[in-house]
Design a protein around this motif. Structure first.
Motif, PDB file in Angstrom:
ATOM      1  N   VAL A  60       3.827  74.959  21.149  1.00  0.00           N
ATOM      2  CA  VAL A  60       3.921  76.628  20.761  1.00  0.00           C
ATOM      3  C   VAL A  60       2.570  77.099  21.215  1.00  0.00           C
ATOM      4  CG1 VAL A  60       3.891  78.076  19.028  1.00  0.00           C
ATOM      5  CG2 VAL A  60       5.504  76.274  18.750  1.00  0.00           C
ATOM      6  N   GLN A  61       1.163  76.571  20.986  1.00  0.00           N
ATOM      7  CA  GLN A  61      -0.053  77.098  21.535  1.00  0.00           C
ATOM      8  C   GLN A  61       0.019  76.949  22.848  1.00  0.00           C
ATOM      9  OE1 GLN A  61      -4.574  75.842  20.910  1.00  0.00           O
ATOM     10  NE2 GLN A  61      -3.029  74.566  19.910  1.00  0.00           N
ATOM     11  N   ARG A  62       0.410  75.865  23.684  1.00  0.00           N
ATOM     12  CA  ARG A  62       0.732  76.170  24.996  1.00  0.00           C
ATOM     13  C   ARG A  62       1.247  77.338  25.483  1.00  0.00           C
ATOM     14  NH1 ARG A  62       0.672  70.477  24.487  1.00  0.00           N
ATOM     15  NH2 ARG A  62       2.764  70.231  24.395  1.00  0.00           N
ATOM     16  N   TRP A  63       2.475  77.767  24.950  1.00  0.00           N
ATOM     17  CA  TRP A  63       3.198  78.733  25.145  1.00  0.00           C
ATOM     18  C   TRP A  63       2.568  80.073  25.053  1.00  0.00           C
ATOM     19  CZ3 TRP A  63       8.320  76.331  22.887  1.00  0.00           C
ATOM     20  CH2 TRP A  63       8.989  75.560  24.124  1.00  0.00           C
ATOM     21  N   MET A  64       1.981  80.194  23.819  1.00  0.00           N
ATOM     22  CA  MET A  64       1.013  81.351  23.646  1.00  0.00           C
ATOM     23  C   MET A  64       0.016  81.610  24.762  1.00  0.00           C
ATOM     24  SD  MET A  64       0.676  80.580  19.509  1.00  0.00           S
ATOM     25  CE  MET A  64      -0.642  81.798  19.412  1.00  0.00           C
ATOM     26  N   ALA A  65      -0.775  80.643  24.895  1.00  0.00           N
ATOM     27  CA  ALA A  65      -1.790  80.552  26.134  1.00  0.00           C
ATOM     28  C   ALA A  65      -1.173  81.019  27.614  1.00  0.00           C
ATOM     29  CB  ALA A  65      -2.556  79.275  26.213  1.00  0.00           C
ATOM     30  N   GLN A  66      -0.132  80.408  27.652  1.00  0.00           N
ATOM     31  CA  GLN A  66       0.543  80.742  29.007  1.00  0.00           C
ATOM     32  C   GLN A  66       1.281  82.473  29.008  1.00  0.00           C
ATOM     33  OE1 GLN A  66       4.598  79.113  29.550  1.00  0.00           O
ATOM     34  NE2 GLN A  66       4.508  78.902  31.560  1.00  0.00           N
ATOM     35  N   ALA A  67       1.576  82.778  27.925  1.00  0.00           N
ATOM     36  CA  ALA A  67       2.182  84.140  27.760  1.00  0.00           C
ATOM     37  C   ALA A  67       0.965  84.961  28.019  1.00  0.00           C
ATOM     38  CB  ALA A  67       2.538  84.532  26.535  1.00  0.00           C
ATOM     39  N   LEU A  68      -0.343  84.687  27.622  1.00  0.00           N
ATOM     40  CA  LEU A  68      -1.415  85.585  27.738  1.00  0.00           C
ATOM     41  C   LEU A  68      -1.829  85.372  29.319  1.00  0.00           C
ATOM     42  CD1 LEU A  68      -3.638  84.526  24.856  1.00  0.00           C
ATOM     43  CD2 LEU A  68      -2.611  86.580  25.297  1.00  0.00           C
ATOM     44  N   HIS A  69      -1.730  84.236  29.860  1.00  0.00           N
ATOM     45  CA  HIS A  69      -2.050  84.103  31.378  1.00  0.00           C
ATOM     46  C   HIS A  69      -1.045  84.933  32.031  1.00  0.00           C
ATOM     47  CE1 HIS A  69      -3.053  82.216  35.124  1.00  0.00           C
ATOM     48  NE2 HIS A  69      -1.947  82.144  35.343  1.00  0.00           N
ATOM     49  N   LEU A  70       0.034  84.683  31.793  1.00  0.00           N
ATOM     50  CA  LEU A  70       1.290  85.700  32.688  1.00  0.00           C
ATOM     51  C   LEU A  70       1.152  87.194  32.328  1.00  0.00           C
ATOM     52  CD1 LEU A  70       4.255  83.229  32.281  1.00  0.00           C
ATOM     53  CD2 LEU A  70       2.813  83.288  34.404  1.00  0.00           C
ATOM     54  N   GLN A 255     -10.809  80.251  17.031  1.00  0.00           N
ATOM     55  CA  GLN A 255     -10.243  78.849  17.580  1.00  0.00           C
ATOM     56  C   GLN A 255      -9.722  79.125  18.848  1.00  0.00           C
ATOM     57  OE1 GLN A 255      -8.055  78.276  13.795  1.00  0.00           O
ATOM     58  NE2 GLN A 255      -8.816  76.081  14.449  1.00  0.00           N
ATOM     59  N   PRO A 256     -10.229  78.429  20.190  1.00  0.00           N
ATOM     60  CA  PRO A 256      -9.718  78.740  21.387  1.00  0.00           C
ATOM     61  C   PRO A 256      -8.047  78.298  21.711  1.00  0.00           C
ATOM     62  CG  PRO A 256     -10.974  76.832  21.482  1.00  0.00           C
ATOM     63  CD  PRO A 256     -11.100  77.549  19.984  1.00  0.00           C
ATOM     64  N   LEU A 257      -7.341  79.044  22.236  1.00  0.00           N
ATOM     65  CA  LEU A 257      -5.934  78.937  22.545  1.00  0.00           C
ATOM     66  C   LEU A 257      -5.996  77.918  23.864  1.00  0.00           C
ATOM     67  CD1 LEU A 257      -3.906  82.277  22.359  1.00  0.00           C
ATOM     68  CD2 LEU A 257      -3.334  79.796  21.188  1.00  0.00           C
ATOM     69  N   ARG A 258      -5.433  76.706  23.814  1.00  0.00           N
ATOM     70  CA  ARG A 258      -5.467  75.734  24.733  1.00  0.00           C
ATOM     71  C   ARG A 258      -4.122  75.556  25.554  1.00  0.00           C
ATOM     72  NH1 ARG A 258     -10.311  73.782  23.853  1.00  0.00           N
ATOM     73  NH2 ARG A 258     -11.206  73.433  22.133  1.00  0.00           N
ATOM     74  N   ALA A 259      -4.264  75.671  26.746  1.00  0.00           N
ATOM     75  CA  ALA A 259      -3.058  75.752  27.539  1.00  0.00           C
ATOM     76  C   ALA A 259      -2.820  74.370  27.880  1.00  0.00           C
ATOM     77  CB  ALA A 259      -3.392  76.352  28.992  1.00  0.00           C
TER      78      ALA A 259
END
Length: 259
Positions: A60-70, A255-259
């Protein structure tokens, strides 16, 4: 909007329209979140409670980071909704896999003072941040129609519980008071309780005690704002109390979101 890491299509969004699921809302600044672990724990707990399945918090955290990136942003509001395309209301006891919908929108920070009125209302399953929001939004609408900004909920017994989308902290002149009643315990409340260095207590607060309260603020992941009045009674100390709350939150690490 992204579902399980992919741009959300009509099929995914159609399944998300079923009024059964849960979510968390949070603020991201510089790819980091205050209380990220609390948001992920909330999602994992509610997924087990509603679907009987285990949520992969790391994914879930990776998907959150990915959404920000996209989306091409580092600062944003995120809403992470957990539902299930496999859920069947005719067989609700079946354990089903969870789907995760991440919505990215502009960042917000709430701070303006509000006038609220108390109403007797309690959400279904108040401890879970579920998608059944009709009742609480209707209570807010009725409060606004009556000339207020929002609604403060009381239990059937008259105990102070929570606001429509926020928690409340009261000050009785000696200490900060967190009302103890069935409610959604927010991430901002948890962080404030953890880092507040002045006297505080968690206890049941009867609505009759509101007449003696000197100050109050509301809080959620979008900020802290003073309650200028409750049921028309002015709270002169609310601006200062909210300022104290913001100062506490300013010291809470991101806390950093980690991809």
């Amino acid at each position: 909007m992204f579902c399980n890491g992919q741009p959300a299509d009509a099929a995914a969004l159609g399944a998300a329209l079923v009024n059964y699921g849960h979510f968390t809302s949070l603020q991201v600044r510089g790819h980091a979140v205050q209380g990220l672990d609390l948001h992920l724990q909330r999602l994992a707990h509610a997924t087990q409670a509603l679907f009987g399945s285990v949520l992969d918090e790391g994914q879930v955290q990776r998907w959150m980071a990915q959404a920000l990136h996209l989306a091409g942003v580092a600062d944003a509001s995120l809403r992470v909704t957990v539902f299930s395309r496999a859920f069947d209301f005719r067989a609700p006891l079946a354990t089903v896999a969870a789907d995760v919908l991440v919505a990215v929108s502009a960042p917000v920070r709430l701070s303006a003072a509000r006038a609220v009125c108390s109403v007797r209302y309690q959400r279904d399953l108040p401890a879970i941040k579920h998608v059944g929001t009709f009742g609480l939004f209707q209570q807010r609408r009725e409060a606004m129609a009556a000339g207020f900004d929002d609604a403060l909920f009381l239990t059937a017994e008259g105990l102070v519980s929570e606001g429509s989308t926020w928690n409340i902290a009261l000050h009785d002149g000696q200490q900060l008071v967190w009302p103890q009643a069935p409610a959604l315990r927010g991430t901002a409340e948890a962080l404030l309780r953890q880092h507040w260095e002045q006297p505080q207590v968690v206890r049941a607060v009867d609505s009759v005690e509101l007449d003696a309260i000197q100050a109050a603020f509301a809080c959620n992941a979008s900020g802290i704002w003073p309650l200028a009045t409750i049921d028309g009674r002015a709270l002169a100390g609310s601006e200062a109390l909210a300022g104290q709350g913001r100062a506490v939150m300013a010291g809470v690490p991101w806390q950093p979101l980690r991809a």
